[in-house]
Design a protein around this motif. Structure first.
Motif, PDB file in Angstrom:
ATOM      1  N   LYS A  62       0.823  -1.201   0.000  1.00 12.03           N
ATOM      2  CA  LYS A  62       0.000   0.000   0.000  1.00 12.03           C
ATOM      3  C   LYS A  62       0.865   1.263   0.000  1.00 12.03           C
ATOM      4  O   LYS A  62       1.824   1.370   0.757  1.00 12.03           O
ATOM      5  CB  LYS A  62      -0.920   0.006   1.231  1.00 12.03           C
ATOM      6  N   GLY A  63       0.526   2.195  -0.883  1.00 12.64           N
ATOM      7  CA  GLY A  63       1.247   3.458  -0.954  1.00 12.64           C
ATOM      8  C   GLY A  63       2.428   3.439  -1.912  1.00 12.64           C
ATOM      9  O   GLY A  63       3.092   4.458  -2.094  1.00 12.64           O
ATOM     10  N   LEU A  64       2.678   2.295  -2.548  1.00 12.60           N
ATOM     11  CA  LEU A  64       3.803   2.180  -3.476  1.00 12.60           C
ATOM     12  C   LEU A  64       3.273   1.747  -4.833  1.00 12.60           C
ATOM     13  O   LEU A  64       2.415   0.866  -4.916  1.00 12.60           O
ATOM     14  CB  LEU A  64       4.807   1.144  -2.951  1.00 12.60           C
ATOM     15  N   ALA A 107       7.635   3.502  -7.271  1.00 11.58           N
ATOM     16  CA  ALA A 107       7.542   4.959  -7.135  1.00 11.58           C
ATOM     17  C   ALA A 107       6.492   5.328  -6.094  1.00 11.58           C
ATOM     18  O   ALA A 107       5.532   4.590  -5.857  1.00 11.58           O
ATOM     19  CB  ALA A 107       7.182   5.588  -8.478  1.00 11.58           C
ATOM     20  N   SER A 108       6.697   6.499  -5.484  1.00 16.00           N
ATOM     21  CA  SER A 108       5.686   7.052  -4.585  1.00 16.00           C
ATOM     22  C   SER A 108       4.564   7.644  -5.442  1.00 16.00           C
ATOM     23  O   SER A 108       4.781   7.982  -6.613  1.00 16.00           O
ATOM     24  CB  SER A 108       6.302   8.131  -3.696  1.00 16.00           C
ATOM     25  N   ASP A 127       3.275  10.502  -5.647  1.00 19.22           N
ATOM     26  CA  ASP A 127       3.515  11.844  -6.175  1.00 19.22           C
ATOM     27  C   ASP A 127       4.689  11.882  -7.159  1.00 19.22           C
ATOM     28  O   ASP A 127       5.028  12.923  -7.702  1.00 19.22           O
ATOM     29  CB  ASP A 127       3.742  12.856  -5.048  1.00 19.22           C
ATOM     30  N   GLY A 128       5.342  10.734  -7.361  1.00  9.81           N
ATOM     31  CA  GLY A 128       6.447  10.671  -8.308  1.00  9.81           C
ATOM     32  C   GLY A 128       7.750  11.272  -7.807  1.00  9.81           C
ATOM     33  O   GLY A 128       8.727  11.346  -8.557  1.00  9.81           O
ATOM     34  N   GLN A 129       7.793  11.690  -6.534  1.00 13.18           N
ATOM     35  CA  GLN A 129       9.005  12.322  -6.014  1.00 13.18           C
ATOM     36  C   GLN A 129      10.070  11.307  -5.612  1.00 13.18           C
ATOM     37  O   GLN A 129      11.251  11.646  -5.516  1.00 13.18           O
ATOM     38  CB  GLN A 129       8.653  13.203  -4.807  1.00 13.18           C
ATOM     39  N   PHE A 130       9.646  10.069  -5.374  1.00 18.71           N
ATOM     40  CA  PHE A 130      10.606   9.044  -4.970  1.00 18.71           C
ATOM     41  C   PHE A 130      10.520   7.859  -5.926  1.00 18.71           C
ATOM     42  O   PHE A 130       9.437   7.320  -6.172  1.00 18.71           O
ATOM     43  CB  PHE A 130      10.326   8.572  -3.535  1.00 18.71           C
TER      44      PHE A 130
END
Length: 245
Positions: free
Chosen positions: A53-55, A68-69, A71-74
């Motif tokens: 969850k969350g990935l 990826a996260s 929001d695409g930041q990670f």
């Protein structure tokens, strides 16, 4: 009153589903935008929520997987394991095998050098090879044994020293020959062969090899997408190949 409650509950469920879809679409757009910004160089085939969850799971052309996260930041490259009773399951490897199998098994055999199995073909292996590679020569010497064990051997070109190298020129000559298996045998035996220049898939196959994780030759891909780097004896390869269903 009961009907009213049912309608209200249904409306709430629909709104929740719409919100989930919207968030998923937003996440995919954000992740794709981040990947475009870093100029990954490999097309993105799909973006979807991962089992964690969350990935998010990013499938690249060729079968490789990134995470990826939302929001695409990670962005992250690595193995995701699920701890199950008995033994952990490598979910990344499982997903990549599926993607690689789809990619490699989808290549027309007309673009390969093929050594058919003797009698019934029980399975096949696809080998990224270079005619200047000593261990490729060693594996090639065992192709007949693999064929006897019901394993069809399919070759793809992978000039390990890159475009323009001696291996690249030799492989192009093999692929441009009217009898590719005869040309491959002769080249491995150290004979010089000549063939007219032609439109051939050597460069395309080299780039494909890089995209699925090949970094040396020989590299053996089993029917299920498992990638085996380096030389393995025929008996061992056959056992792995026949179990890769």
């Amino acid at each position: 009153m009961r009907v009213t409650r049912i309608i209200a509950a249904a409306a709430t469920a629909v709104l929740a589903l719409m919100s989930t879809v919207t968030h998923a679409d937003d996440a995919e757009q954000a992740i794709r935008k981040s990947l475009e910004a870093i100029q990954l160089g490999v097309p993105v085939e799909s973006v979807a929520a991962s089992p964690l969850k969350g990935l998010y799971e990013v499938h690249l052309q060729g079968g490789r997987v990134l995470y990826a996260s939302p929001d695409g930041q990670f962005l992250m490259q690595g193995n995701l394991f699920q701890m199950t009773p008995g033994a952990p399951v490598n979910l990344t490897e499982k997903a990549e095998r599926t993607g690689i199998a789809k990619t490699i098994n989808g290549i027309p055999t007309a673009e390969m050098v093929v050594y058919p199995a003797v009698g019934e073909a029980k399975t096949h292996i696809t080998v990224f090879t270079d005619t200047t590679c000593p261990y490729c020569h060693k594996l090639h010497g065992e192709v007949a044994e693999l064929n006897k064990r019901g394993v069809e051997v399919r070759y793809l070109a992978f000039p390990r020293q890159g475009p323009g190298s001696a291996g690249d020129k030799q492989l192009q000559a093999v692929w441009c020959s009217s009898d590719r298996t005869k040309a491959m045998d002769a080249m491995v035996e150290g004979q010089n062969i000549s063939a007219p220049k032609c439109s051939n898939p050597v460069s395309k196959q080299y780039m494909l090899g890089q995209s699925v994780g090949v970094n040396g030759t020989p590299a053996i891909v089993l029917e299920d997408g498992q990638l085996i780097p380096g030389y393995q004896p025929a008996a061992q390869v056959a056992e792995l190949a026949l179990n890769a269903k």
